[in-house]
Write a protein that holds these residues in place. Structure first.
Motif, mmCIF file in Angstrom:
data_model
loop_
_atom_site.group_PDB
_atom_site.id
_atom_site.type_symbol
_atom_site.label_atom_id
_atom_site.label_comp_id
_atom_site.label_asym_id
_atom_site.label_seq_id
_atom_site.Cartn_x
_atom_site.Cartn_y
_atom_site.Cartn_z
ATOM 1 N N ASP A 111 -2.638 8.341 -12.848
ATOM 2 C CA ASP A 111 -3.131 8.947 -11.603
ATOM 3 C C ASP A 111 -2.862 8.038 -10.415
ATOM 4 O OD1 ASP A 111 -4.003 11.228 -12.910
ATOM 5 O OD2 ASP A 111 -6.117 10.598 -12.971
ATOM 6 N N PHE A 112 -3.087 6.734 -10.608
ATOM 7 C CA PHE A 112 -2.826 5.756 -9.552
ATOM 8 C C PHE A 112 -1.344 5.764 -9.167
ATOM 9 C CE2 PHE A 112 -1.314 1.382 -8.686
ATOM 10 C CZ PHE A 112 -1.923 1.178 -7.456
ATOM 11 N N LEU A 113 -0.470 5.768 -10.168
ATOM 12 C CA LEU A 113 0.972 5.744 -9.896
ATOM 13 C C LEU A 113 1.430 7.020 -9.195
ATOM 14 C CD1 LEU A 113 2.315 4.052 -13.149
ATOM 15 C CD2 LEU A 113 1.884 3.007 -10.912
ATOM 16 N N ILE A 114 0.867 8.147 -9.585
ATOM 17 C CA ILE A 114 1.211 9.409 -8.909
ATOM 18 C C ILE A 114 0.802 9.343 -7.445
ATOM 19 C CG2 ILE A 114 0.635 11.877 -8.783
ATOM 20 C CD1 ILE A 114 0.472 11.782 -11.927
ATOM 21 N N SER A 115 -0.396 8.815 -7.173
ATOM 22 C CA SER A 115 -0.840 8.708 -5.772
ATOM 23 C C SER A 115 0.022 7.716 -4.998
ATOM 24 C CB SER A 115 -2.325 8.339 -5.688
ATOM 25 O OG SER A 115 -2.548 7.023 -6.121
ATOM 26 N N ARG A 116 0.464 6.653 -5.659
ATOM 27 C CA ARG A 116 1.355 5.687 -4.992
ATOM 28 C C ARG A 116 2.712 6.336 -4.687
ATOM 29 N NH1 ARG A 116 0.036 1.905 -2.081
ATOM 30 N NH2 ARG A 116 1.492 0.341 -2.792
ATOM 31 N N LEU A 117 3.199 7.185 -5.579
ATOM 32 C CA LEU A 117 4.461 7.884 -5.301
ATOM 33 C C LEU A 117 4.311 8.819 -4.107
ATOM 34 C CD1 LEU A 117 5.777 8.677 -8.897
ATOM 35 C CD2 LEU A 117 6.805 7.119 -7.228
ATOM 36 N N ILE A 118 3.163 9.458 -3.991
ATOM 37 C CA ILE A 118 2.913 10.323 -2.827
ATOM 38 C C ILE A 118 2.945 9.481 -1.555
ATOM 39 C CG2 ILE A 118 1.156 11.751 -1.673
ATOM 40 C CD1 ILE A 118 0.318 12.671 -4.568
ATOM 41 N N GLU A 119 2.291 8.323 -1.590
ATOM 42 C CA GLU A 119 2.303 7.417 -0.432
ATOM 43 C C GLU A 119 3.723 6.980 -0.096
ATOM 44 O OE1 GLU A 119 -0.490 4.051 -0.243
ATOM 45 O OE2 GLU A 119 -1.563 5.045 -1.883
ATOM 46 N N ALA A 120 4.480 6.594 -1.120
ATOM 47 C CA ALA A 120 5.859 6.150 -0.902
ATOM 48 C C ALA A 120 6.677 7.245 -0.239
ATOM 49 C CB ALA A 120 6.503 5.739 -2.225
ATOM 50 N N ASN A 121 6.462 8.476 -0.670
ATOM 51 C CA ASN A 121 7.199 9.609 -0.125
ATOM 52 C C ASN A 121 6.838 9.837 1.343
ATOM 53 O OD1 ASN A 121 8.922 11.779 -0.072
ATOM 54 N ND2 ASN A 121 7.777 13.013 -1.528
ATOM 55 N N ILE A 122 5.554 9.828 1.635
ATOM 56 C CA ILE A 122 5.093 10.079 3.010
ATOM 57 C C ILE A 122 5.523 8.951 3.947
ATOM 58 C CG2 ILE A 122 3.019 10.237 4.462
ATOM 59 C CD1 ILE A 122 1.672 11.675 2.037
ATOM 60 N N GLN A 123 5.401 7.708 3.461
ATOM 61 C CA GLN A 123 5.664 6.541 4.316
ATOM 62 C C GLN A 123 7.117 6.055 4.262
ATOM 63 O OE1 GLN A 123 2.890 3.480 3.107
ATOM 64 N NE2 GLN A 123 1.126 4.817 3.373
ATOM 65 N N ASN A 124 7.959 6.680 3.438
ATOM 66 C CA ASN A 124 9.329 6.193 3.222
ATOM 67 C C ASN A 124 9.312 4.707 2.875
ATOM 68 O OD1 ASN A 124 11.071 8.462 3.546
ATOM 69 N ND2 ASN A 124 10.549 8.441 5.721
ATOM 70 N N ASN A 125 8.513 4.345 1.893
ATOM 71 C CA ASN A 125 8.268 2.948 1.575
ATOM 72 C C ASN A 125 8.898 2.571 0.236
ATOM 73 O OD1 ASN A 125 7.042 0.482 0.750
ATOM 74 N ND2 ASN A 125 5.373 0.863 2.199
ATOM 75 N N ILE A 126 10.000 1.833 0.319
ATOM 76 C CA ILE A 126 10.718 1.405 -0.884
ATOM 77 C C ILE A 126 9.888 0.414 -1.687
ATOM 78 C CG2 ILE A 126 12.719 0.085 -1.698
ATOM 79 C CD1 ILE A 126 14.405 1.551 0.358
ATOM 80 N N GLU A 127 9.080 -0.432 -1.016
ATOM 81 C CA GLU A 127 8.266 -1.411 -1.734
ATOM 82 C C GLU A 127 7.304 -0.724 -2.709
ATOM 83 O OE1 GLU A 127 8.296 -1.857 1.859
ATOM 84 O OE2 GLU A 127 9.976 -3.256 1.678
ATOM 85 N N ILE A 128 6.743 0.408 -2.289
ATOM 86 C CA ILE A 128 5.833 1.133 -3.183
ATOM 87 C C ILE A 128 6.612 1.686 -4.382
ATOM 88 C CG2 ILE A 128 4.256 3.100 -3.415
ATOM 89 C CD1 ILE A 128 3.483 2.688 -0.464
ATOM 90 N N LEU A 129 7.822 2.194 -4.132
ATOM 91 C CA LEU A 129 8.640 2.679 -5.251
ATOM 92 C C LEU A 129 8.935 1.547 -6.232
ATOM 93 C CD1 LEU A 129 11.259 5.050 -3.548
ATOM 94 C CD2 LEU A 129 9.184 5.674 -4.800
ATOM 95 N N THR A 130 9.207 0.356 -5.702
ATOM 96 C CA THR A 130 9.472 -0.804 -6.540
ATOM 97 C C THR A 130 8.232 -1.170 -7.363
ATOM 98 O OG1 THR A 130 11.095 -1.603 -4.950
ATOM 99 C CG2 THR A 130 10.251 -3.216 -6.516
ATOM 100 N N GLU A 131 7.072 -1.095 -6.724
ATOM 101 C CA GLU A 131 5.808 -1.372 -7.417
ATOM 102 C C GLU A 131 5.599 -0.400 -8.579
ATOM 103 O OE1 GLU A 131 1.211 -0.236 -6.505
ATOM 104 O OE2 GLU A 131 2.337 -1.052 -4.817
ATOM 105 N N VAL A 132 5.768 0.885 -8.310
ATOM 106 C CA VAL A 132 5.583 1.910 -9.343
ATOM 107 C C VAL A 132 6.609 1.709 -10.459
ATOM 108 C CG1 VAL A 132 5.675 4.391 -9.842
ATOM 109 C CG2 VAL A 132 4.537 3.577 -7.759
ATOM 110 N N SER A 133 7.832 1.438 -10.081
ATOM 111 C CA SER A 133 8.899 1.212 -11.054
ATOM 112 C C SER A 133 8.553 0.048 -11.980
ATOM 113 C CB SER A 133 10.206 0.943 -10.313
ATOM 114 O OG SER A 133 11.263 0.815 -11.206
ATOM 115 N N GLY A 134 7.950 -0.993 -11.440
ATOM 116 C CA GLY A 134 7.548 -2.145 -12.239
ATOM 117 C C GLY A 134 6.532 -1.771 -13.306
ATOM 118 N N PHE A 135 5.532 -0.959 -12.916
ATOM 119 C CA PHE A 135 4.536 -0.500 -13.882
ATOM 120 C C PHE A 135 5.183 0.347 -14.971
ATOM 121 C CE2 PHE A 135 1.317 -1.400 -10.584
ATOM 122 C CZ PHE A 135 0.314 -1.957 -11.360
#
Length: 133
Positions: free
Chosen positions: A82-106
């Motif tokens: 659930d946390f990772l899904i919400s982080r992906l939503i944030e990454a999408n809205i904010q165009n934030n590659i760092e969040i994608l990298t974080e999720v990818s790491g998990f």
């Protein structure tokens, strides 16, 4: 006659995979879609970024619904998904590659752990079947 041998191979791989191998395929697919979303984000391709992030979210949702939440580990994994899904939503809205990298790491850690579990189970099955490890 097979029109697309790569597609036929992929279909056969999915059809003959064990449940553990299917989970591994889902983790790998999630990582692939996150990487494609990163590339699309760098290229400012909003449509492809959105499509690939949504595919990664769908995989995490699928992994969520297959969890057995009657034990603590299942509940913890559900919270992490659930946390990772919400982080992906944030990454999408904010165009934030760092969040994608974080999720990818998990997801990569989950995949690597799952791969170890599959390998350990195979060794145990070989020993149980009288084979040597």
């Amino acid at each position: 006659m097979v029109k697309n041998p790569q597609q036929a191979y992929a279909n056969n791989s999915v059809n003959t995979a064990s449940p553990g191998e299917l989970t591994l395929m889902l983790y790998n697919g999630c990582l692939k879609f996150i990487k494609q979303a990163e590339i699309a984000m760098e290229q400012k391709n909003v449509e492809q970024k959105n499509i690939n992030i949504q595919k990664a979210q769908a995989i995490l949702r699928e992994l969520s619904i297959t969890l057995k939440t009657d034990q603590e580990i299942g509940k913890n994994m559900l919270a992490l998904y659930d946390f990772l899904i919400s982080r992906l939503i944030e990454a999408n809205i904010q165009n934030n590659i760092e969040i994608l990298t974080e999720v990818s790491g998990f997801v990569a850690q989950f995949r690597d752990t799952w791969k170890e579990v599959i390998q350990t189970n195979r060794k145990l099955q070989q020993v149980g079947a009288g084979g040597r490890v």
